[in-house]
Scaffold this active site. Structure first.
Site, PDB file in Angstrom:
ATOM      1  N   ASP A 136      93.491 -12.308  61.060  1.00 28.97           N
ATOM      2  CA  ASP A 136      93.906 -13.131  62.071  1.00 28.97           C
ATOM      3  C   ASP A 136      92.530 -14.248  62.933  1.00 28.97           C
ATOM      4  O   ASP A 136      93.035 -15.074  63.621  1.00 28.97           O
ATOM      5  CB  ASP A 136      94.962 -13.435  62.819  1.00 28.97           C
ATOM      6  CG  ASP A 136      95.223 -12.134  64.041  1.00 28.97           C
ATOM      7  OD1 ASP A 136      94.269 -11.188  64.039  1.00 28.97           O
ATOM      8  OD2 ASP A 136      95.836 -11.278  64.301  1.00 28.97           O
ATOM      9  N   CYS A 196     115.846 -13.804  69.951  1.00 25.06           N
ATOM     10  CA  CYS A 196     114.853 -13.728  70.122  1.00 25.06           C
ATOM     11  C   CYS A 196     114.573 -14.868  71.511  1.00 25.06           C
ATOM     12  O   CYS A 196     113.624 -14.332  72.623  1.00 25.06           O
ATOM     13  CB  CYS A 196     113.958 -14.824  68.861  1.00 25.06           C
ATOM     14  SG  CYS A 196     114.509 -15.765  68.321  1.00 25.06           S
TER      15      CYS A 196
END
Length: 372
Positions: A136, A196
């Site tokens: 990443d 979430c």
């Protein structure tokens, strides 16, 4: 190029599993066409905050071909870091700092890159192709590509959700010149769940599937370089590096077995619940020693001390007063400013006394703003 090898795709998956990957899927290089469009909109709205590199390399990030024109297929891969214990269990422990699960063990960049390179070497030998491996730190849209390759779907928290690993996957990718048969893309299975969204302490989700990084605790404690905006400080609680809340409450985590997580990510004892007093006492050399081999080392001592001071201010623990007051003279302005705020939270009378003796000598505008 098409390689005349029976079920090369199955052999890739088998080799990936042998190397410890919990998930492996295949996609065409153009399988996530809307990812670039969403990236441009996100950047235009300024939701990337201080992450200037997102803007500078958007032309590379918007599509795999933008980074490497020769790419034909993507091999998306995931390593599990499913925790054995509840990441939220220390929420009310004021004297300790909470570090995101992914950063409690070895540096996932190094672990992922080694595994990707091993798979890449094997594939190059087997199929004679060109390839590139990415973690990443590269301008790659791992999450849309992982969804396109069938590893899961981007949930309402914008992270990848897997039916077998929940929200606990590190993602990597191999770009290759091979024409590989793609897997079925992942399909959204969040349903009506909003766990979430409601779990976020700083309201970083303006809508499902959208993240404003400027409000995200992970961004604020890791990427953001200056003083943490006042409106978010109480919400940060005792989080000193990252935040697991939106991930930890995902119902799909019940299918993620901690025993399947890569052993390289096993938490180091000193990073599970570090004492705030110990963190506040660290100089640069001490910081580098404690966090050697950890992704945390990248933020540097000043950011970590700033974060620990915010946690100390939220702790209500008078035993931290001396540690906080000692940092009122720190050479780093971001540390001094956070120390002023923390002192005011712990002892208003002491704050007033210190203010009268220090404000005339303070030259930094940000620290002066903390003194009011």
């Amino acid at each position: 190029m098409r390689v005349a090898v029976d079920k090369l795709e199955d052999r890739i998956r088998a080799k990936a599993a042998e190397l410890g990957f919990a998930a492996c899927g295949l996609a065409r290089a153009d399988a996530a066409p809307r990812a670039g469009e969403r990236l441009h909109q996100w950047l235009a709205e300024g939701r990337h905050g201080d992450m200037i590199w997102m803007e500078e390399r958007k032309h590379h990030r918007e599509s795999p071909a933008g980074l490497w024109p020769e790419v034909r297929s993507i091999i998306a891969l995931g390593l599990s870091y499913a925790p054995k214990e509840d990441p939220l269990r220390l929420a009310d422990e004021g004297g300790v700092g909470r570090i995101s699960v992914y950063a409690q063990g070895g540096d996932y960049h190094d672990v992922m890159k080694r595994a990707l390179k091993a798979l890449g070497r094997w594939l190059a030998k087997e199929a004679g192709c060109d390839l590139k491996v990415f973690v990443d730190t590269a301008p790659v849209m791992e999450k849309p590509l992982a969804e396109a390759a069938g590893l899961g779907w981007q949930g309402k928290h914008t992270n990848l959700v897997s039916r077998t690993a929940g929200s606990w996957l590190f993602l990597g990718a191999i770009y290759t010149t091979l024409d590989l048969a793609p897997d079925t893309p992942g399909s959204d299975s969040c349903g009506s769940c909003t766990a979430c969204q409601t779990a976020c302490p700083t309201d970083a989700f303006p809508a499902p599937y959208q993240l404003d990084a400027r409000r995200c605790i992970s961004y604020l404690t890791i990427e953001h370089a200056g003083p943490i905006p006042r409106e978010f400080r109480r919400g940060i609680g005792n989080r000193i590096y990252g935040c697991d809340d939106c991930l930890a409450v995902c119902p799909w985590n019940k299918f993620a077995a901690a025993a399947q997580a890569n052993l390289a990510f096993a938490p180091r004892a000193e990073l599970v619940a570090p004492g705030l007093a110990d963190l506040l006492a660290l100089d640069d050399a001490g910081f580098r020693q404690v966090f050697a081999g950890s992704p945390i080392k990248r933020i540097g001592r000043d950011k970590m001390t700033r974060n620990a001071l915010i946690a100390a201010g939220n702790s209500g623990d008078p035993d931290l007063l001396a540690s906080v007051a000692a940092l009122l003279d720190d050479p780093a302005t971001v540390v001094r400013g956070a120390a002023v705020w923390a002192l005011g939270r712990l002892d208003a009378a002491r704050w007033q006394t210190e203010r009268s003796g220090r404000i005339a000598a303070e030259a930094d505008s940000a620290v002066l703003a903390e003194w009011g």
